[in-house]
Scaffold this motif. Structure first.
Motif, PDB file in Angstrom:
ATOM      1  N   ALA A 199       0.585   1.012  -1.642  1.00  0.00           N
ATOM      2  CA  ALA A 199       0.153   0.799  -3.054  1.00  0.00           C
ATOM      3  C   ALA A 199      -1.091   1.559  -3.257  1.00  0.00           C
ATOM      4  N   GLY A 200      -1.962   2.033  -2.338  1.00  0.00           N
ATOM      5  CA  GLY A 200      -3.092   2.536  -2.638  1.00  0.00           C
ATOM      6  C   GLY A 200      -4.279   1.534  -2.585  1.00  0.00           C
ATOM      7  N   LYS A 229      -2.305   6.548  -7.084  1.00  0.00           N
ATOM      8  CA  LYS A 229      -1.729   5.713  -6.258  1.00  0.00           C
ATOM      9  C   LYS A 229      -0.749   6.479  -5.451  1.00  0.00           C
ATOM     10  N   GLY A 241       3.031   6.190  -7.115  1.00  0.00           N
ATOM     11  CA  GLY A 241       2.758   4.706  -7.942  1.00  0.00           C
ATOM     12  C   GLY A 241       4.222   4.037  -7.904  1.00  0.00           C
ATOM     13  N   VAL A 244       3.544  -1.480  -5.934  1.00  0.00           N
ATOM     14  CA  VAL A 244       2.421  -1.994  -6.455  1.00  0.00           C
ATOM     15  C   VAL A 244       2.267  -3.431  -5.731  1.00  0.00           C
TER      16      VAL A 244
END
Length: 87
Positions: A25-26, A33, A37, A40
């Motif tokens: 999710a970064g 991201k 992306g 999340v």
């Protein structure tokens, strides 16, 4: 001495889980991201980590897949691994 080992192994387990979430999710609060992306952060669930004969409570982070494709199940593996406090 056992308490220190349990604390250390618990910190290791938490670190490994957060590292895996970060790879999917970064970094937290980042606009950049990985995977476009696709993944999340989605809260956490209560869980347990087995340390020797003891089960220690831990928060297990959740990751949500924004698409309909299956999410990798690396964090919540179907075969639990045992961490031994005895060396």
């Amino acid at each position: 001495m056992i308490e220190r080992a349990i604390d250390g192994l618990l910190a290791l387990a938490t670190s490994l889980m957060s590292k895996e979430v970060r790879s999917m999710a970064g970094p937290r609060y980042s606009r950049h991201k990985p995977h476009g992306g696709r993944y999340v952060r989605w809260g956490s669930n209560p869980g347990r980590v087995r340390v020797g004969a003891e089960r220690v409570p831990v928060d297990v982070p959740r990751v949500r897949n924004r698409t309909n494709a299956p999410t990798p199940q690396r964090i919540n593996a179907s075969t639990p691994q045992r961490i031994n406090a005895h060396t």
